[in-house]
Design an enzyme around this catalytic site. Structure first.
Site, mmCIF file in Angstrom:
data_model
loop_
_atom_site.group_PDB
_atom_site.id
_atom_site.type_symbol
_atom_site.label_atom_id
_atom_site.label_comp_id
_atom_site.label_asym_id
_atom_site.label_seq_id
_atom_site.Cartn_x
_atom_site.Cartn_y
_atom_site.Cartn_z
ATOM 1 N N CYS A 116 0.811 -1.227 0.000
ATOM 2 C CA CYS A 116 0.000 0.000 0.000
ATOM 3 C C CYS A 116 0.843 1.275 0.000
ATOM 4 O O CYS A 116 0.351 2.340 -0.366
ATOM 5 C CB CYS A 116 -0.945 0.011 1.198
ATOM 6 S SG CYS A 116 -2.132 -1.332 1.126
ATOM 7 N N HIS A 253 -3.293 7.548 1.902
ATOM 8 C CA HIS A 253 -3.682 6.217 1.424
ATOM 9 C C HIS A 253 -5.086 5.923 1.949
ATOM 10 O O HIS A 253 -5.410 6.224 3.099
ATOM 11 C CB HIS A 253 -2.687 5.180 1.944
ATOM 12 C CG HIS A 253 -3.143 3.774 1.719
ATOM 13 N ND1 HIS A 253 -3.564 3.325 0.488
ATOM 14 C CD2 HIS A 253 -3.265 2.708 2.567
ATOM 15 C CE1 HIS A 253 -3.917 2.051 0.587
ATOM 16 N NE2 HIS A 253 -3.749 1.660 1.835
ATOM 17 N N ASN A 283 -10.032 0.041 -0.606
ATOM 18 C CA ASN A 283 -8.570 0.132 -0.507
ATOM 19 C C ASN A 283 -7.983 -0.454 -1.790
ATOM 20 O O ASN A 283 -8.065 -1.661 -2.020
ATOM 21 C CB ASN A 283 -8.107 -0.651 0.729
ATOM 22 C CG ASN A 283 -6.593 -0.616 0.918
ATOM 23 O OD1 ASN A 283 -5.857 -0.178 0.035
ATOM 24 N ND2 ASN A 283 -6.142 -1.097 2.058
#
Ligand code: UT7
Length: 326
Positions: A116, A253, A283
């Site tokens: 990520c 993020h 996500n």
């Protein structure tokens, strides 16, 4: 390293798969509810790649859109850094497949694997190549098809992720061009492999010979997230000698709305300065920041001269932050 060179973002682009999956669509697959997913994560829907949509195909389209926004041609690019944990093939790198799809046969291209945090790592890497003089214009891409790594029987993970790609074009500006202060001002990267079992994939070419499935101790990740995020941002503030009040846009993020809100609050960044896409993207790992950036550039929020703060945290653990004068 030429400290007079600044890597300036001159274009952004992004793309999402056609298929939208809403929280309600999970209700027949695992024991969950729209209410649980919204309350715990802020997610309402996400996009899921279909037939013919892969990390490389999404990355290529995002790259074309970023080039078009920059008014550039593929031939103008001499570096591609692509962040992904879901490449089309174990090798070659997805970046070289994008390079070929764009018809570029000069320069160089490679993938970065930081899950990520991949986009922040990729942007920092490209910035250093531009500052070193080894490249002049870079495509930095975050592209993922996490839906293909998910265990669709595991309600603790399958509802959280989505697919997509985003890209930026970075251009080396030097001398007088940098007087307006545009470009990447500072980046800070961190990792700590002691946490690797908290978020990982249980397969790989050298262990099981399979792709494997994503496994996450969500509560454990959550516990560390806000502290790690705020530490690395505070280190960036200190290095750049700026404070939270000077930030025009915070583009974190997009893993969980609660993590984003708690981080912004702890840092003293006003809620109206936070760019949120997790509600409709879920996500998307390395793609989440460039997707959010492109959304906020396209709708006119992020403008030339704005001070933009990026932040990510994910598997490894890896984490990092980046301050950019747009
Ligand atoms: O991008 C990389 C970084 N990743 C992250 O930042 C993710 C970080 N973690 C999180 O976002 C959160 O921990 C989650 C969203 C994954 C989970 O939220 P939570 O508030 O930490 O919930 P929990 O894991 O403590 O689970 C609470 C309960 C559990 O039931 P019990 O044990 O209390 O009976 C879970 O089994 O919720 C249950 N649960 C679900 N219920 C309905 C877990 N997943 C679901 C689900 N639907 N999908």
């Amino acid at each position: 390293m030429n400290e007079k060179v600044r890597s300036v973002v001159v274009g952004t682009g992004s793309v999402l798969p056609k298929r939208v999956m809403r929280n309600q669509d999970f209700e027949g697959i695992v024991e969950t509810s729209d209410e649980w997913i919204r309350q715990r994560t802020g997610i309402a829907s996400r996009h899921i790649a279909g037939d013919g949509e892969t990390t490389v195909s999404l990355a290529e389209e995002a790259a074309r859109r970023a080039l078009s926004a920059a008014g550039l041609e593929p031939a103008d690019i001499d570096l591609i850094v692509l962040a992904t944990a879901t490449p089309d093939n174990t090798f070659p790198a997805s970046a070289v497949q994008v390079q070929a799809a764009l018809g570029i046969s000069h320069g160089f291209a490679f993938d970065v694997q930081a899950v990520c945090s991949g986009f922040v790592y990729a942007l920092t890497t490209a910035d250093l190549y531009l500052k070193s003089g080894m490249a002049r214009r870079a495509l930095v891409i975050g592209a993922e098809t996490f839906s293909r790594l998910l265990d669709w029987q595991d309600r603790t993970t399958c509802v959280l992720f989505g697919d997509g790609a985003g890209a930026v074009v970075l251009e080396a500006h030097s001398g007088g061009e940098t007087e307006d202060g545009r470009g990447i001002i500072v980046s800070r990267l961190r990792s700590d492999g002691a946490h690797c079992e908290k978020l990982y994939v249980d397969g790989g070419p050298s262990t099981t010979g399979t792709v494997g499935h994503l496994r996450m101790q969500g509560r454990e990740v959550f516990k560390h997230a806000v502290g790690m995020i705020t530490d690395v941002i505070e280190a960036s503030f200190e290095a750049a000698n700026v404070g939270p009040d000077e930030i025009d846009w915070f583009v974190p993020h997009q893993a969980n709305r609660r993590i984003i809100d708690a981080s912004a609050k702890k840092l003293g960044i006003a809620p109206e300065k936070v760019v949120i896409t997790v509600d409709r993207h879920g996500n998307t790992s390395a793609a989440s920041i460039p997707l959010a950036l492109d959304a906020a550039v396209s709708d006119g929020r992020i403008k030339r001269g704005d001070l933009v703060l990026l932040e990510a945290m994910g598997g490894g653990f890896t984490w990092g932050a980046c301050l950019i004068r747009w």
